[in-house]
Design an enzyme around this catalytic site. Structure first.
Site, short mmCIF file in Angstrom:
data_model
loop_
_atom_site.label_atom_id
_atom_site.label_comp_id
_atom_site.label_asym_id
_atom_site.label_seq_id
_atom_site.Cartn_x
_atom_site.Cartn_y
_atom_site.Cartn_z
N GLY A 77 1.39 10.40 -7.59
CA GLY A 77 2.03 9.27 -6.82
C GLY A 77 3.09 8.50 -7.05
N TYR A 125 5.96 -12.45 -7.92
CA TYR A 125 5.13 -11.78 -8.93
C TYR A 125 3.82 -12.43 -9.06
CZ TYR A 125 8.69 -8.54 -10.12
OH TYR A 125 9.46 -7.69 -10.24
N HIS A 157 6.29 -0.04 -17.34
CA HIS A 157 6.87 -1.19 -16.68
C HIS A 157 6.31 -2.62 -16.90
CE1 HIS A 157 9.25 2.21 -13.98
NE2 HIS A 157 9.69 2.04 -15.10
N SER A 163 7.70 8.78 -6.75
CA SER A 163 8.61 9.17 -5.85
C SER A 163 9.71 9.99 -6.80
CB SER A 163 9.66 8.25 -5.23
OG SER A 163 10.06 7.31 -5.96
N ASN A 202 3.00 1.69 -13.36
CA ASN A 202 2.52 0.43 -12.18
C ASN A 202 2.21 -0.74 -13.11
OD1 ASN A 202 2.45 2.39 -10.36
ND2 ASN A 202 0.28 2.94 -10.56
#
Ligand code: APR
Length: 228
Positions: free
Chosen positions: A171, A54, A105, A173, A88
């Site tokens: 953008g 990260y 997230h 999935s 994101n």
């Protein structure tokens, strides 16, 4: 009263800023096993590896710049009440200038107590070091939601989706839940626009306008139309 636009974004909107998506051919997960770096078990097993993974993500984010898609969404605020719900962990919507952003997230520029997820702090620079502790004395970890962890913002996101006059999906999935299920909260009569070169399937929802373009071109085009 201004109409409400709610926008769900995923890794694809930041791809043209140089940040890898997760599941495309050169995707981030290709080089890593999710279970080694993005689960609570991975953190328990090898926190140094997870922290390092990260730290590299944070470095890449700090070096990236918002692109034409992030910037175009800001222009919508002149005419609409706009909320961005992003999966994101980058801060490119913030840096582009959008006002209302929900991070489903988490966000990589903040750290989180490993004892209490509600305790978060800004990270100075790119590197979060082992030995840096929260006020309770436990190691700081990245402020991101790992696989298998609860998504604290999902209820707020669902409430917002349910108020949309226009819902945009950019953008993503739509493979990761609960984020992918948000579209099911959108009112049936709302206009729904999807911008993604792969046009992923949206289960259980009809009447979606699909714009099969990269975000950097497709988003400014759709925004121009919405501002006409
Ligand atoms: N413009 C628009 N869309 C693009 C572009 C682009 N330039 N490039 C790729 N895409 C699309 C792909 O076609 C794909 O549908 O972006 C999507 C990226 O999908 P994923 O890599 O699965 O990313 P995302 O949907 O954001 O992943 C969801 O999974 O790993 C977790 O927590 C992580 O938030 C992430 C979640």
């Amino acid at each position: 009263m201004k109409k409400k636009i709610v926008i769900l974004t995923g890794a694809g909107i930041s791809a043209e800023s140089g940040l890898n998506t997760f599941r495309d051919a050169d995707g981030l997960w290709e080089g890593y096993d999710v279970n080694d770096v993005a689960t609570p078990e991975a953190w328990d097993r090898d926190p140094v590896l997870v922290q390092h993974f990260y730290n590299l993500r944070r470095k890449a984010v700090l070096e990236a710049l918002p692109n034409a898609a992030h910037k175009a969404l800001v222009a919508l605020e002149a005419r609409y009440e706009v909320t961005i719900i992003t999966q994101n962990i980058d801060d490119l919507h913030e840096r582009a200038g959008s006002s209302h952003i929900v991070h489903l997230h988490g966000i990589i520029t903040r750290s989180q107590s490993s004892a209490n997820p509600a305790l978060t702090y800004p990270v100075e620079g790119w590197e979060l070091k082992m030995g840096e502790k929260c006020e309770l004395g436990s190691q700081l970890r990245p402020h991101v939601v790992w696989f298998g962890e609860p998504v604290p913002m999902i209820e707020e996101a669902a409430r917002l989706a349910a108020q949309a006059d226009i819902f945009m999906i950019i953008g993503t999935s739509l493979l990761v839940y609960p984020a992918a299920g948000l579209v099911n909260f959108v009112p049936r009569q709302a206009r729904k626009i999807l911008i993604d070169p792969k046009a992923p399937k949206v289960a259980g929802v009809s009447g979606i306008e699909s714009v099969k373009m990269k975000a950097g071109e497709g988003v400014p085009q759709v925004v121009r139309e919405l501002l006409l």
